[in-house]
Each structure stands twice: as structure tokens, then as C-alpha cells.
Design an enzyme around this catalytic site. Structure first.
Site, PDB file in Angstrom:
ATOM      1  CG  HIS A   1      -5.597   1.125  12.849  1.00 19.38           C
ATOM      2  ND1 HIS A   1      -6.334   2.278  12.779  1.00 19.38           N
ATOM      3  CD2 HIS A   1      -5.101   0.926  11.602  1.00 19.38           C
ATOM      4  CE1 HIS A   1      -6.285   2.753  11.543  1.00 19.38           C
ATOM      5  NE2 HIS A   1      -5.536   1.958  10.805  1.00 19.38           N
ATOM      6  CD  GLU A   2      -2.485  -1.760  10.924  1.00 18.84           C
ATOM      7  OE1 GLU A   2      -3.007  -1.943   9.812  1.00 18.84           O
ATOM      8  OE2 GLU A   2      -2.066  -0.627  11.273  1.00 18.84           O
TER       9      GLU A   2
ATOM     10  CG  HIS B   1      -7.412  -1.519   8.315  1.00 22.05           C
ATOM     11  ND1 HIS B   1      -8.238  -0.572   7.754  1.00 22.05           N
ATOM     12  CD2 HIS B   1      -6.268  -0.853   8.656  1.00 22.05           C
ATOM     13  CE1 HIS B   1      -7.625   0.605   7.768  1.00 22.05           C
ATOM     14  NE2 HIS B   1      -6.442   0.470   8.315  1.00 22.05           N
TER      15      HIS B   1
ATOM     16  CD  GLU C   1      -5.979   3.626   6.818  1.00 16.66           C
ATOM     17  OE1 GLU C   1      -6.137   3.531   8.050  1.00 16.66           O
ATOM     18  OE2 GLU C   1      -5.423   2.731   6.146  1.00 16.66           O
TER      19      GLU C   1
ATOM     20  CD  GLU D   1      -2.872   1.186   2.359  1.00 14.80           C
ATOM     21  OE1 GLU D   1      -2.746   0.364   3.271  1.00 14.80           O
ATOM     22  OE2 GLU D   1      -3.740   2.064   2.340  1.00 14.80           O
TER      23      GLU D   1
ATOM     24  CB  ALA E   1       1.124  -2.072  11.691  1.00 16.25           C
ATOM     25  CG  MET E   2       0.364  -3.244   5.035  1.00 16.05           C
ATOM     26  SD  MET E   2      -0.621  -1.794   4.545  1.00 16.05           S
ATOM     27  CE  MET E   2      -1.879  -2.595   3.578  1.00 16.05           C
ATOM     28  CD  GLU E   3      -4.631  -1.885   5.993  1.00 17.04           C
ATOM     29  OE1 GLU E   3      -3.643  -1.425   6.599  1.00 17.04           O
ATOM     30  OE2 GLU E   3      -5.306  -1.189   5.201  1.00 17.04           O
ATOM     31  CG  ASN E   4       0.005  -6.809   4.248  1.00 18.09           C
ATOM     32  OD1 ASN E   4      -0.075  -5.938   3.404  1.00 18.09           O
ATOM     33  ND2 ASN E   4       0.979  -6.844   5.143  1.00 18.09           N
TER      34      ASN E   4
HETATM   35  N1  B3K Z   1      -2.784   1.062   5.725  1.00 20.92           N
HETATM   36  C1  B3K Z   1      -1.477   1.226   6.296  1.00 20.92           C
HETATM   37  C2  B3K Z   1      -0.765   2.441   5.847  1.00 20.92           C
HETATM   38  C3  B3K Z   1      -0.099   2.331   4.525  1.00 20.92           C
HETATM   39  C4  B3K Z   1       0.736   3.568   4.268  1.00 20.92           C
HETATM   40  C5  B3K Z   1       1.275   3.607   2.888  1.00 20.92           C
HETATM   41  N2  B3K Z   1       2.181   4.709   2.689  1.00 20.92           N
HETATM   42  C6  B3K Z   1      -1.512   1.197   7.783  1.00 20.92           C
HETATM   43  C7  B3K Z   1      -2.796   1.554   8.398  1.00 20.92           C
HETATM   44  O1  B3K Z   1      -3.306   2.645   8.300  1.00 20.92           O
HETATM   45  O2  B3K Z   1      -3.370   0.693   9.008  1.00 20.92           O
HETATM   46 ZN    ZN Z   2      -5.226   2.028   8.843  1.00 24.23          ZN
END
Ligand code: B3K
Ligand code: ZN
Length: 863
Positions: free
Chosen positions: A297-298, A301, A320, A121, A262-265
């Protein structure tokens, strides 16, 4: 920048994709500098047209392209691949080579230490393979990963593991399948050797979910809090929103090199280790809080972002803003609701209002974007959450939940817009939200003016609210907005609370009230606005000491303090107003009963908050005024600071509400105490006897802000003890970076050569250089321009390594309209240097060019 200037994309130009890709098979043969990626897509034309298939791709080495098994010759450009005359439906096979080891941008596939990991992302998937890298193209993924078994025993991707095997050359492979359609920004791959913490969660409908938390070897002892937080979040989302997890496995991997939190993959979150690892000795209460909140938060998502995703990146706040609001609700339930709210409002006032006042101002749904990564902003996230909160206030808990239920039921599996979200809220509640929608397209901080009149005879209290939003750099004309204004009327007998629905530019409300009340406006910060309400200090004092709403009490206290600081700017010899003295003694008297609120009420407003309160400031005088008020308060209540620091919990450390409150109160008392001449022994002992990082850091911060002689020896001791611990050393770097001291620049330069520092690691850069630029007011704004020059020089180096981190770091150089003209000129000079620097990333180009444009247009307007 000699190449063509980057162009902005416009929301108004959105077109649905020409092709869809419902299925994608990815095959990774991992190698440090030459990873081979085979991508096999099922492609289908959408609609009737003869457009070519355009695929995004950056920094890829193209090996081959096949359509339905036939090799086609295709010429890649810097931006991608264009395939002409393709069939309506076909299989596309593309082989590329990529270089993860040298990918310092930490976007796409890269190496964090010895592990491989990904960040896609917003538009990082195009650094992995040629693809339609946009969120409205959703596919079912199968991913095969092959790598050396010994170095990479864990090979992870989204979804469920459906196959694995050994290969003769010491390699092994794993095959993953994600049963859900997803956009490519949610794709993830991790390969490495980790310690694994395993647990499980049984969902409300009785399904068992395996929970797996991967951390660097040796860090298992610091993983427990993150796992406990995950289980709390899973339960909370079921109870509050009826939302259950949908896969059989949920994995989290902590890595040291990561651009954000962090990232919600899907099914495989990748986290900055800062938001996973904690134990009492190395992490503060704030770290514990943040871990719980980011993990939640993640996780949240998974529904608001993954199951229902964004149609295009202009809609980022759809996921977001909503997910931040949900994590805020969760944190309020887990911790101290009033304190949690105060912290959120501080972020709004310090950072979001500042963004509104600068060149990067944008609505929560931006209309034009040059580099999407620049729009992961406090506006899209935090103001976005405030907008959702207003909906919640207007609709009530039940109405909001009905809206959420409808939104999810209607759009599960789809890529949608912010309008779709508001429509669901509107339809579920049968109310008209036409006016409310303006929050999505109008930028800037609205101002609400308050005027009151009490009619003794009729016992009626009238208040008139007038709203207007001043023009911003991106938008001249502004319209009235729909906002809830929560108020409290305090009289001798108690208080009454109301929520007024403001929709017009001027509106009058009447309330029955026996006796003239004191009015307090914006309870709970019910709308993201600035309030203009001329109240005398006695009224503010009354609200602060006798109000019902804790947020309003804190806010009134902060106003009293802010006013006395601003007054001391104009009159350096002014003594503390009676009301401030009364506020402090009143608050200190009950501090032991309400320690958390007392702590926040006694804490001085930050420099950044004070700066946002005035259209023009003089940095040195404001700093001096703040310091003088602090000194006077330190002396006036010397006895109380000394006795209050003894309220600290006597049991050993636990992240537990009562303990956290007392530690926070103690930390605030220490900041005053450290200003007193006889504080050394107390500070020294406090440092030596501390059994936890919260108390240790409180002492170091107090010494730092008072420029206490103990600061240096204690920092040396700290380095001795923690020198090998990367996360803890970030705290040490941050204390150095934010230290307002004549030598701060020299020490900063020295520290960039420290063994634990690396320009390639975003946490280090943010800790050292970020805390200088954001919080070292005296150093950064040094009158000779040395602070601005230092940051600019650093940005030039950093931009070549990691443009996303550089682009965050430039923020304090953007909002300068409230500074004196000499400083403005000095900043403009540095920005001009940056603009001429080659090569300059699109990220920095967007910000620098906007800032310079604003500076010149303001100049012209003034001359
Ligand atoms: N969705 C990611 C953020 C990605 C940022 C890219 N530059 C984390 C979050 O908001 O949960
Ligand atoms: Zn987020």
C-alpha cells in the site's frame, strides 16, 4: 470546552493558495526538548491581490522571522503567523524551537523510544515549522540534519543523500535533497540507531534502486518478510500498471510509537513495527498477510498519492480509495483471492455500514470537516476502494488501465481532485460517468431490492432491481446511483454469470434460462450495498453448496447462519434448521479439498455483522443466540471437529498458501471443539506442540471464546514466554481486552498497570482498551453501563495524551441507534460527560457533538 467551539471547513469554500512556495530548505539541530528548526522558503505571490501571507503553526516557539535577510517583527497566534504587506517574491527565513520529547500526540516531530521521527499527514507539518500546510503547495526540499553521532548514527530524510560531515563536538550532519515537488505532508525525518537490512531492486528500465529497511537493534531476523514484500510490490506495480520507482533509494523505518499503520513519505516510509516485523514464532499468518499488504500500500502511494497528489484534504479518497483498491488487487494476486475478498467485505459490513448508520456518516469525498484526522475513515478508505472497484468492473481491466494511464500522464506532478480522476476514466473510455460521480457526494448504504419471475413458456428469467438509499444523519435526500450488480444463475446444468448495470431507481432485466434457476446476487460484492432478497433456505443452501462464485457461496452460508441466529433470538429453544445442518455436513465433506473456503463458510458471523443486519437488537439475547447456535453446531459435528484438526500441515511453518489454508480451517474447528466437554487434552497438546504463533493463538482464541478453564493457565504460560516482547504482548493484551467474562473490567483496570503497558503507545491502547470497546460485546455493553463509563474515563485521560488515538477509540460509543433505549441513555450520559470535559480535543469534540446532536434530534423525532 470553554474556548470557541471548533468550526467546520467546507469543500465548497476551497480557494487556490494566495502564495506558492516552490523551494524549501530545512535545517534541523536535533535536541530532545529544544530542537532548532530553520526553514528557508522561496515564496511567490499567486495572482493579483494584496492578501497577507498566512502560515499555519501549532505548538511552536517562534525565535525569528526574516524577509530577504531583514528581521521582521511578527506575532504568532495559537494557529499560526500572519505576515502583512509582503513582496511578490521573497526569501522567508523562520527559526522555531520545538519539543519532540514531550510531543505525545505523535504528530509532527516526536520521539519513538530513543529515535526521532515525524508524522506530517494530514496537518502535522505545522507542528514543525510555520508553513502553508496544505497539499496544493508543493516544494522541492533540501533537508540538513545535525545530531550527536553516537546516539543518532543514521540521519534520514526524503530523496537522495547529497552531503555529510563531522563536527568537532561529537556531532555529525547529513544533507538530503528530494528532486520531486511534494506537499509538506510527505516530508519525513528519522534519526536514530538501527539495524539495517539492505537489498536492491532493478527496475524494468534497468535502474538499480537501493532498498534499506531500518529496524530496532536485535530485530534483523524479523525483517526479511517485509523486504521480500517490498520487492514483490515493486515488480507487481510495473507489471500491472507499468509504474516504476523513481528515486535511487527507498527506505523504510520501523518504529514502535505510531498512530496508524504506516506512512508513505517520499522515499522514506515510516512504519508501525507491527507491519514490518515477523518470524514464525512471533507472528501469525494474518500478520504476514498484513505486512505484505501494508508494505505494498505505502509503496503504491508513490504514484497514487505522491507523484499525483490531492488538491485538498476533502479529496483524500483520491489517493486512499485508489491505493487501497490497488493493494487489494495485489493481495488477491499474492494470496487466496476469494478469501481476501471475504475479509474486505467483512470490514465493509462490520465497520463501514456501521459508520454509515452513525453520526460520523460522510460521503467518500466529505463536504465538511472539523478535524481532518477524523476522516481517515473506513468510508474514505474502504468504501472509496469499493467505488474504484465498481469503475474497474464497469470498464473492465483494459478500460480501467487505459483510464489509469491517462490519469497519470495528465496529472503527474499535480495536486488534483476526485473529479479529475473520474474525468480521466471517462475520457479514456469514451463513456459518460456523470451518474457514477454521485458516489463521491452521496453518503449512506444503498439498499437493493430484488424480485424475480420465471416465465416457463418463454424460458425467460426476469428480475427487477429497485435501489434506494435511506436518509442519513448528514443528508436527507438521496438519488439513484450507477452500480454494477453481478449475478449468478444456478440450474441443474451449471451456472451463468452476468453483470447488470443498474442506473435507475427501478430496472427490469430479462435473461434466457432453460428451467427456473436459483439466483444469487452481488457476486464478488460488486457494489457496496445491502441486498433485500427474500430467499428460502433451500435456495441459499443450493448457492452455498453448488454455486460457482466462492464469494456467493460464502455469503449464502453466512445468510443461512445469520438467519438461524436471529431466529434463535426470538425463540430461545429453537433447534438448528435442517438447511444449516445440511450446509455444515456438505461443507465438512469437502473441507479437505477446499479448506480455506470451508473455513470461512463454517465460521459464525461476528456479533458486529449480525448487529448490522437488524435495525434494532437486544445485545444479551443476540449474544446468547449466537452462543446457542455455536453450541449446537459444536455438538452436532463433534466427530468432524476432532478429525479435521488433524489436517494441519506436518512440515515446519512457512507462510505459504496451502499451509495457511489448513491452519485457518484448523482454527475454525478449534473454536467449536473448545465448547465440548472433552476438549481439554486436545487443546493442551495443541498449545504445547505448536511451533508457530498462528496455531498458538488459534488455541488461545478458542479457549477464550469458549470461556475454557485452560484459558488462564495458558495465558500465564504465554506471558512467561513472551513477557519481554512488545509486539507479541500486544496479542496477549488483546486477548484479555476482548475476553467476555464477568471480571473483564477488573482485569482491564489491572492490566493498565502492567509493566509492558503504556498509555503513550497507541499499539498498547488499541490492543487492550480498543479490543474491549470494539470486541468485548458483553463487557462494553454491560447493562449497568460500567463498560461505557470505563471507556469514557479512559478517553478523558487519553485525549490529553493523544487525541488521534482517543478519537479512533470512541467509535463503538457512536453507533447506538440500534441498541435498546436503556443502553442508549447510558451512552448519551457518558457522551455528555465527555462534551463537558475540559480541555477536549477538536478530534473528540467533532465526534461527540455530532453523536449527541443526532441523539437529540432522533429523540425529538420520536416524541
Ligand atoms: N497516508 C497515511 C495515513 C495518514 C493518517 C493521518 N492521520 C497512511 C496510508 O494510508 O497509507
Ligand atoms: Zn494510504
Amino acid at each position: 470546552m470553554s474556548a470557541a467551539r471548533p468550526q467546520a471547513m467546507k469543500l465548497a469554500d476551497y480557494r487556490q493558495p494566495d502564495f506558492l512556495i516552490p523551494a524549501l530548505f530545512l535545517d534541523f539541530e536535533l535536541h530532545d526538548t529544544q530542537t532548532r528548526v530553520t526553514a528557508v522558503s522561496k515564496v511567490r505571490r499567486q495572482g493579483t491581490h494584496s492578501h497577507p501571507l498566512i502560515l499555519d503553526g501549532e505548538k511552536l516557539q517562534l525565535v525569528s522571522v526574516e524577509i530577504n535577510g531583514e528581521t521582521v517583527s511578527a506575532q504568532a497566534t495559537e494557529k499560526g503567523l500572519c505576515l502583512e504587506n509582503v513582496p511578490d517574491e521573497f526569501e522567508l527565513r523562520i527559526v522555531t524551537h520545538i519539543d519532540p520529547l514531550n510531543n505525545t500526540s505523535l504528530e509532527g516531530l516526536y520521539k519513538s523510544g530513543s529515535a526521532f521521527c515525524t508524522q506530517c499527514e494530514a496537518e502535522g507539518f505545522r507542528k514543525i515549522t510555520y508553513f502553508m500546510d496544505r497539499p496544493d503547495v508543493m516544494a522541492k526540499y533540501q533537508v540538513k540534519i545535525t545530531a550527536d553521532r553516537q546516539t543518532y548514527p543514521y540521519l534520514l530524510s526524503n530523496g537522495n543523500k547529497i552531503g555529510q560531515g563531522e563536527l568537532p563536538d561529537g556531532k555529525h550532519w547529513v544533507l538530503w535533497e528530494d528532486p520531486f515537488f511534494k506537499p509538506c505532508y510527505l516530508f519525513a525525518l528519522v534519526a536514530g540507531d538501527f539495524d539495517l537490512l539492505e537489498d536492491s531492486f532493478t527496475t524494468a528500465s534497468g535502474r538499480q534502486v537501493a532498498l534499506e529497511l531500518f529496524v530496532d537493534k536485535g530485530n534483523l531476523g524479523r525483517a526479511g518478510h517485509a523486504m521480500a514484500s517490498l520487492k514483490k510490490a515493486m515488480l507487481w506495480d510495473e507489471q500491472r500498471y507499468g509504474l516504476e520507482y523513481d528515486l535511487d533509494i527507498y527506505m523504510i523505518v520501523a518504529v514502535d510509537f505510531f498512530n496508524m499503520g504506516a506512512m508513505e513519505n517520499k522515499g522514506l516510509n515510516v512504519f508501525n513495527s507491527k507491519f514490518v516485523l515477523a518470524d514464525p514464532a512471533s507472528a501469525t499468518d494474518e500478520d504476514y498477510f498484513n505486512i505484505e499488504s501494508v508494505i505494498a500500500h505505502e509503496y503504491f502511494h508513490n504514484w497514487t498519492g505522491n507523484r499525483v497528489t490531492c488538491r485538498d484534504w476533502f479529496q483524500l479518497s483520491l489517493k486512499e480509495g485508489l491505493t487501497v483498491f490497488r493493494d487489494q488487487q495485489f493481495s488477491a494476486d499474492m494470496a487466496d483471492p476469494a478469501i481476501v475478498r471475504i475479509k474486505q467485505v467483512q470490514v465493509m459490513r462490520e465497520h463501514q455500514f456501521a459508520e454509515d448508520a452513525g453520526p460520523m456518516v460522510h460521503p467518500i469525498r466529505p463536504a465538511e470537516v472539523m478535524e481532518m484526522n477524523n476522516f481517515y475513515s473506513v468510508t474514505v478508505y474502504d468504501k472509496g476502494a469499493e467505488v474504484i472497484r465498481m469503475l474497474h468492473t464497469l470498464l473492465g481491466e483494459t478500460g480501467f488501465r487505459q483510464g489509469m494511464d491517462l490519469y497519470i500522464a495528465r496529472h503527474d506532478g499535480q495536486a488534483v481532485t476526485c473529479d479529475d480522476f473520474v474525468q480521466a476514466m471517462q475520457d479514456a473510455n469514451g463513456i459518460d460517468l456523470t451518474l457514477f460521480r454521485r458516489w463521491y457526494s452521496q453518503s449512506g448504504t444503498p439498499r437493493v431490492e430484488v424480485e424475480t419471475l420465471y416465465d416457463d413458456k418463454r424460458q425467460q428469467f426476469a428480475l427487477t432491481l429497485r435501489q434506494h438509499t435511506p436518509a442519513t444523519a448528514d443528508q436527507q435526500d438521496k438519488l439513484p446511483l450507477h452500480m454494477p450488480v453481478a449475478i449468478e444463475l444456478i440450474d441443474e446444468t451449471g451456472s451463468q454469470q452476468h453483470i447488470l448495470s443498474l442506473t435507475e431507481s427501478s430496472q427490469r432485466f430479462e435473461l434466457a434460462c432453460k428451467g427456473e434457476p436459483t439466483l444469487a446476487v452481488l457476486a464478488g460484492f460488486s457494489a457496496p450495498v445491502k441486498v433485500d432478497f427474500a430467499q428460502d433456505s433451500q435456495e441459499l443452501l443450493k448457492t452455498a453448496l453448488y454455486g460457482q462464485d466462492d464469494f456467493l457461496r460464502w455469503d449464502a452460508a453466512q445468510q443461512l447462519l445469520s438467519e438461524s441466529i436471529h431466529a434463535s433470538v426470538t425463540d430461545a429453544n429453537s433447534s438448528l434448521p435442517e438447511a444449516v445442518l445440511a450446509l455444515f455436513s456438505g461443507t465438512l465433506d469437502v473441507a479437505a479439498e477446499k479448506p480455506a473456503l470451508a473455513a470461512e463458510m463454517l465460521a459464525l458471523p461476528s456479533f458486529e455483522t449480525l448487529a448490522q443486519q437488524k435495525p434494532h437488537i437486544h445485545v444479551d439475547s443476540l449474544l446468547a443466540a449466537r452462543h446457542s447456535v455455536k453450541m449446537q453446531l459444536a455438538e452436532a459435528f463433534a466427530g468432524q471437529w476432532k478429525s479435521l484438526i488433524k489436517v494441519a500441515p506436518d512440515q515446519s511453518y512457512a507462510y505459504q498458501r496451502e499451509q495457511v489454508q489448513l491452519r485457518r480451517l484448523k482454527a475454525v474447528c478449534l473454536t467449536y471443539l473448545a465448547e465440548l466437554p472433552d476438549s481439554e487434552a486436545i487443546l493442551q497438546q495443541g498449545y504445547q506442540h505448536s511451533d508457530n504463533m498462528s496455531d498458538t493463538l488459534a488455541i488461545l482464541r478458542a479457549c477464550q471464546s469458549a470461556n475454557h478453564r485452560l484459558f488462564e493457565p495458558l495465558m500465564q504460560d504465554f506471558e512467561q514466554r513472551w513477557g519481554q516482547d512488545s509486539l507479541v504482548m500486544d496479542k496477549w493484551f488483546a486477548l484479555h481486552g476482548s475476553r467476555q467474562h464477568p471480571n473483564s473490567l477488573a482485569s482491564l483496570q489491572l492490566l493498565t498497570g502492567h509493566a509492558m503497558y503504556s498509555i503513550n503507545n497507541p499499539n498498547k491502547v488499541r490492543a487492550l482498551i480498543g479490543s474491549f470497546a470494539f470486541y468485548n460485546t458483553a463487557g462494553f455493553h454491560a447493562a449497568d453501563g460500567s463498560g461505557y463509563r470505563f471507556v469514557t474515563d479512559y478517553l478523558m485521560k487519553l485525549d490529553a495524551v493523544n487525541p488521534q488515538v482517543a478519537s479512533r477509540l470512541i467509535t463503538p460509543m457512536l453507533g447506538f441507534s440500534h441498541l435498546d433505549s436503556t443502553r442508549q441513555d447510558l451512552i448519551v450520559q457518558q457522551l455528555a460527560r465527555l462534551l463537558n470535559h475540559e480541555p477536549l480535543s477538536r478530534d473528540l469534540y467533532e465526534k461527540v457533538s455530532k453523536a449527541l446532536h443526532l441523539a437529540t434530534s432522533t429523540d425529538k423525532a420520536l416524541n
